[in-house]
Design a protein around this motif. Structure first.
Motif, PDB file in Angstrom:
ATOM      1  N   ILE A   1      76.121  10.091  45.881  1.00 47.69           N
ATOM      2  CA  ILE A   1      76.893   9.600  47.070  1.00 47.69           C
ATOM      3  C   ILE A   1      76.997   8.195  46.969  1.00 47.69           C
ATOM      4  O   ILE A   1      78.385   7.497  47.049  1.00 47.69           O
ATOM      5  N   GLY A   2      76.094   7.407  46.810  1.00 43.59           N
ATOM      6  CA  GLY A   2      75.989   6.070  46.795  1.00 43.59           C
ATOM      7  C   GLY A   2      76.919   5.198  45.523  1.00 43.59           C
ATOM      8  O   GLY A   2      77.515   4.183  45.724  1.00 43.59           O
ATOM      9  N   LYS A   3      76.805   5.964  44.436  1.00 41.51           N
ATOM     10  CA  LYS A   3      77.401   5.379  43.353  1.00 41.51           C
ATOM     11  C   LYS A   3      78.892   5.424  43.550  1.00 41.51           C
ATOM     12  O   LYS A   3      79.526   4.803  43.174  1.00 41.51           O
ATOM     13  N   ARG A   4      79.239   6.393  44.489  1.00 48.90           N
ATOM     14  CA  ARG A   4      80.733   6.543  44.545  1.00 48.90           C
ATOM     15  C   ARG A   4      81.184   5.795  46.091  1.00 48.90           C
ATOM     16  O   ARG A   4      82.101   4.917  45.664  1.00 48.90           O
ATOM     17  N   ALA A   5      80.404   5.703  46.862  1.00 51.94           N
ATOM     18  CA  ALA A   5      80.868   5.004  48.124  1.00 51.94           C
ATOM     19  C   ALA A   5      80.388   3.713  48.197  1.00 51.94           C
ATOM     20  O   ALA A   5      80.818   2.883  49.038  1.00 51.94           O
ATOM     21  N   GLY A   6      79.244   3.423  47.583  1.00 54.54           N
ATOM     22  CA  GLY A   6      78.909   1.707  47.870  1.00 54.54           C
ATOM     23  C   GLY A   6      78.421   1.566  49.178  1.00 54.54           C
ATOM     24  O   GLY A   6      77.211   2.554  49.790  1.00 54.54           O
ATOM     25  N   ALA A   7      78.910   0.551  49.749  1.00 52.42           N
ATOM     26  CA  ALA A   7      78.446   0.211  51.202  1.00 52.42           C
ATOM     27  C   ALA A   7      78.752   1.120  52.192  1.00 52.42           C
ATOM     28  O   ALA A   7      78.026   1.211  52.979  1.00 52.42           O
ATOM     29  N   GLY A   8      79.711   2.092  51.922  1.00 51.72           N
ATOM     30  CA  GLY A   8      79.737   3.537  52.715  1.00 51.72           C
ATOM     31  C   GLY A   8      78.621   4.048  53.073  1.00 51.72           C
ATOM     32  O   GLY A   8      78.548   4.741  54.002  1.00 51.72           O
ATOM     33  N   SER A   9      77.707   4.134  51.958  1.00 47.93           N
ATOM     34  CA  SER A   9      76.751   4.938  52.074  1.00 47.93           C
ATOM     35  C   SER A   9      75.491   4.183  52.453  1.00 47.93           C
ATOM     36  O   SER A   9      74.295   4.726  52.926  1.00 47.93           O
ATOM     37  N   ILE A  10      75.453   2.729  52.224  1.00 45.14           N
ATOM     38  CA  ILE A  10      74.227   2.177  52.714  1.00 45.14           C
ATOM     39  C   ILE A  10      74.268   1.699  54.123  1.00 45.14           C
ATOM     40  O   ILE A  10      73.150   1.557  54.760  1.00 45.14           O
ATOM     41  N   VAL A  11      75.390   1.409  54.862  1.00 43.50           N
ATOM     42  CA  VAL A  11      75.462   0.833  56.131  1.00 43.50           C
ATOM     43  C   VAL A  11      74.942   1.724  57.210  1.00 43.50           C
ATOM     44  O   VAL A  11      74.209   1.448  58.192  1.00 43.50           O
ATOM     45  N   PRO A  12      75.089   3.157  57.006  1.00 48.83           N
ATOM     46  CA  PRO A  12      74.945   3.970  57.993  1.00 48.83           C
ATOM     47  C   PRO A  12      73.351   4.251  58.138  1.00 48.83           C
ATOM     48  O   PRO A  12      72.650   3.570  57.232  1.00 48.83           O
ATOM     49  N   ILE A  13      72.838   4.718  59.073  1.00 45.94           N
ATOM     50  CA  ILE A  13      71.215   4.848  59.232  1.00 45.94           C
ATOM     51  C   ILE A  13      70.874   5.848  58.022  1.00 45.94           C
ATOM     52  O   ILE A  13      69.517   5.435  57.956  1.00 45.94           O
ATOM     53  N   THR A  14      71.559   6.561  57.439  1.00 46.32           N
ATOM     54  CA  THR A  14      71.067   7.289  56.254  1.00 46.32           C
ATOM     55  C   THR A  14      70.888   6.470  55.062  1.00 46.32           C
ATOM     56  O   THR A  14      69.954   6.575  54.236  1.00 46.32           O
ATOM     57  N   GLY A  15      71.615   5.499  55.166  1.00 48.90           N
ATOM     58  CA  GLY A  15      71.290   4.232  53.749  1.00 48.90           C
ATOM     59  C   GLY A  15      69.799   3.674  54.232  1.00 48.90           C
ATOM     60  O   GLY A  15      69.125   3.530  53.165  1.00 48.90           O
ATOM     61  N   PHE A  16      69.676   3.466  55.312  1.00 49.77           N
ATOM     62  CA  PHE A  16      68.282   3.024  55.752  1.00 49.77           C
ATOM     63  C   PHE A  16      67.043   3.928  55.205  1.00 49.77           C
ATOM     64  O   PHE A  16      66.118   3.619  54.497  1.00 49.77           O
ATOM     65  N   ALA A  17      67.189   5.369  55.548  1.00 46.32           N
ATOM     66  CA  ALA A  17      66.409   6.281  54.965  1.00 46.32           C
ATOM     67  C   ALA A  17      66.230   6.093  53.518  1.00 46.32           C
ATOM     68  O   ALA A  17      65.481   6.404  52.963  1.00 46.32           O
ATOM     69  N   ASN A  18      67.490   6.089  52.854  1.00 45.04           N
ATOM     70  CA  ASN A  18      67.448   5.951  51.517  1.00 45.04           C
ATOM     71  C   ASN A  18      66.821   4.820  50.991  1.00 45.04           C
ATOM     72  O   ASN A  18      65.896   4.933  50.016  1.00 45.04           O
ATOM     73  N   SER A  19      66.661   3.789  51.598  1.00 45.65           N
ATOM     74  CA  SER A  19      66.299   2.537  50.868  1.00 45.65           C
ATOM     75  C   SER A  19      64.748   2.725  51.196  1.00 45.65           C
ATOM     76  O   SER A  19      63.875   2.012  50.537  1.00 45.65           O
ATOM     77  N   ILE A  20      64.313   3.708  52.038  1.00 47.22           N
ATOM     78  CA  ILE A  20      62.775   3.534  52.298  1.00 47.22           C
ATOM     79  C   ILE A  20      62.446   4.616  51.339  1.00 47.22           C
ATOM     80  O   ILE A  20      61.078   4.527  50.796  1.00 47.22           O
TER      81      ILE A  20
END
Length: 151
Positions: free
Chosen positions: A84-103
């Motif tokens: 999802i992140g490869k396609r969406a970029g910042a669209g997947s990073i900014v929401p709280i789900t992106g924070f979970a991904n970064s952990i």
């Protein structure tokens, strides 16, 4: 310099011509769509929780945040969130789900090194700076607001 070797400026021009140019409109559109979809799913979950469990708005918000973090961490664990992140970029990073991904992503990467020196030590490699600067800036803004607010 050797006879057939290009100059530094010629080489930089050659490299600049060969690097693919990003399609900014397409990338922004994907980020907007996926980020909006994630937020829409979160709002749907919030509305269902608030109605079904008869919770207050704040309690339903807290439950929604927990569920969205769980979804983001689970999708990272099975390898879907990276796609999802490869396609969406910042669209997947900014929401709280992106924070979970970064952990979860660094924790998974270093799990072979053990629980203490792998997972625990490396879990906040990506999210740590965001937390530090986010908390620091919120404290500074709070102090400024306290001293500058109109009485």
């Amino acid at each position: 310099m050797k006879k057939n070797q290009p100059s530094q400026s010629d080489y930089e021009k050659f490299i600049e011509d060969k690097i693919p140019k990003p399609n900014y409109l397409k990338n922004c559109t994907w980020a907007f769509i996926v980020g909006g979809l994630i937020c829409t799913i979160g709002q749907f979950i919030h509305n269902r929780i608030e109605a079904a469990l008869n919770l207050s708005h704040l309690d339903a918000t807290n439950a929604t945040i927990l569920i969205m973090i769980f979804i983001g961490a689970s999708l990272t664990g099975i390898g879907v969130y990276d796609l999802i992140g490869k396609r969406a970029g910042a669209g997947s990073i900014v929401p709280i789900t992106g924070f979970a991904n970064s952990i979860v992503a660094p924790a998974m990467e270093f799990k072979r090194e053990g629980y203490v020196f792998g997972i625990a030590a490396r879990m906040f490699v990506l999210a740590g700076p965001v937390l530090v600067y986010g908390i620091t800036s919120s404290v500074v803004v709070g102090i400024l607001y306290y001293f500058l607010k109109i009485r």
